[in-house]
Scaffold this active site. Structure first.
Site, PDB file in Angstrom:
ATOM      1  N   TYR A 193     -31.751  63.193   5.771  1.00  0.00           N
ATOM      2  CA  TYR A 193     -31.572  61.769   6.069  1.00  0.00           C
ATOM      3  C   TYR A 193     -31.047  61.070   4.814  1.00  0.00           C
ATOM      4  CZ  TYR A 193     -34.131  62.416  10.432  1.00  0.00           C
ATOM      5  OH  TYR A 193     -34.521  62.817  11.684  1.00  0.00           O
ATOM      6  N   TYR A 225     -33.255  71.094  11.443  1.00  0.00           N
ATOM      7  CA  TYR A 225     -33.456  71.001  10.004  1.00  0.00           C
ATOM      8  C   TYR A 225     -34.924  71.232   9.668  1.00  0.00           C
ATOM      9  CZ  TYR A 225     -35.289  66.299  10.974  1.00  0.00           C
ATOM     10  OH  TYR A 225     -36.028  65.242  11.454  1.00  0.00           O
ATOM     11  N   ARG A 252     -37.478  71.404  12.625  1.00  0.00           N
ATOM     12  CA  ARG A 252     -37.460  70.481  13.737  1.00  0.00           C
ATOM     13  C   ARG A 252     -36.278  70.802  14.640  1.00  0.00           C
ATOM     14  NH1 ARG A 252     -38.747  64.955  15.007  1.00  0.00           N
ATOM     15  NH2 ARG A 252     -39.103  66.317  16.817  1.00  0.00           N
ATOM     16  N   HIS A 255     -32.209  66.340  16.958  1.00  0.00           N
ATOM     17  CA  HIS A 255     -32.530  65.136  17.728  1.00  0.00           C
ATOM     18  C   HIS A 255     -31.883  63.907  17.102  1.00  0.00           C
ATOM     19  CE1 HIS A 255     -35.569  65.477  14.540  1.00  0.00           C
ATOM     20  NE2 HIS A 255     -35.570  64.148  14.531  1.00  0.00           N
ATOM     21  N   HIS A 264     -32.907  59.751  16.807  1.00  0.00           N
ATOM     22  CA  HIS A 264     -33.987  58.792  17.006  1.00  0.00           C
ATOM     23  C   HIS A 264     -33.456  57.485  17.600  1.00  0.00           C
ATOM     24  CE1 HIS A 264     -37.084  60.815  14.439  1.00  0.00           C
ATOM     25  NE2 HIS A 264     -36.021  61.276  13.804  1.00  0.00           N
TER      26      HIS A 264
END
Length: 278
Positions: A149, A183, A204, A207, A209
């Site tokens: 991120y 990731y 994970r 996806h 969000h």
């Protein structure tokens, strides 16, 4: 001992606080006795929690990560939101949401030139009966193709792969981003050590969000997962729900907004339904 500690909360004025504290003591004491916990083990647990707190910063929340990987975040989410059956299923917030994302217009490119498979997103926000909700606020955030991120990349100049939209008169918004990739959660701290010790992977499922708010309606925090993504059945934070797994099919050639894409691109179409406030 448990009775004495429970009795010490007798003067608690808030009944809910009294219930939570006394039940916590009973269950914690039962855990200690049923497992014959040693002093060394309890000291290790205290050290683990201390180190978890020391890792936390304004861009990293190790305690949320711990809650996520123990499935507690998802359990709280289910208990809080599963009673609203007419609403799109919710999902955990995760540790990388940042308050005050930049406002962006429909049609924008959240990737801003970052590498990855281009993906066109066309989503609608409606009430449970399908009536569109104009002017709903929709926060979007995701990782880059390497699983990071923007808050994890200090060399980036400003926010990227995150933004705040408003739906149009038809309750819709459209934008470009990149196909999400699997990731690993940050595993260089106490939570990663815990996962390694018990033989669990840190990954994970891919996806995107979404956080959606509209006047007079419940706020929805959720995630969408590509149906061909990895780790859908072993997501490290137990965040995948069947109704949030969606097709993001591959296309070639003309794009919905006329953008020229060299090679394949993906498309995500979805309708979010949010319930009225109780």
């Amino acid at each position: 001992m448990s009775r004495a500690v429970v009795a010490s909360f007798a003067g608690t004025e808030d009944p809910r606080l009294h219930t939570l504290m006394t039940d916590l003591v009973r269950r914690a004491h039962d855990f200690v006795t049923s497992n014959d916990l040693t002093t060394a083990e309890w000291e290790f647990a205290i050290d683990f929690l201390t180190r978890t707190g020391q890792v936390c910063s304004d861009v990293r929340q190790e305690f949320i990560l711990l809650s996520d990987t123990l499935g507690i975040s998802t359990m709280v989410d289910i208990l809080t939101n599963s009673r609203v059956r007419e609403q799109t299923p919710s999902a955990v917030l995760g540790p990388f949401y940042v308050e005050g994302p930049p406002a962006v217009r429909s049609g924008a490119d959240l990737a801003e030139g970052l590498p990855g498979v281009p993906m066109w997103v066309d989503v609608a926000v409606t009430d449970p009966d399908g009536a569109p909700l104009p002017d709903a606020i929709v926060d979007v955030w995701q990782s880059n193709e390497d699983g990071f991120y923007d808050v994890q990349l200090p060399d980036l100049d400003g926010p990227v792969l995150r933004g705040q939209f408003r739906t149009d008169a038809d309750g819709r918004l459209r934008f470009w981003t990149i196909l999400p990739c699997e990731y690993p959660i940050p595993d260089d701290g106490p939570v990663g050590q815990m996962l390694d010790a018990v033989g669990r992977h840190p990954f994970r499922a891919p996806h995107v969000h979404f956080m959606i708010s509209a006047p007079g309606h419940r706020r929805l925090i959720t995630q969408l997962f590509p149906s061909d993504g990895a780790y859908l059945t072993s997501d490290s934070v137990f965040g995948v729900k069947h109704n949030l797994i969606v097709d993001m099919p591959e296309h070639r050639g003309p794009t919905p907004d006329g953008r020229v894409v060299d090679g394949a691109w993906r498309r995500l179409d979805f309708t979010f339904r949010i319930a009225p406030d109780a």
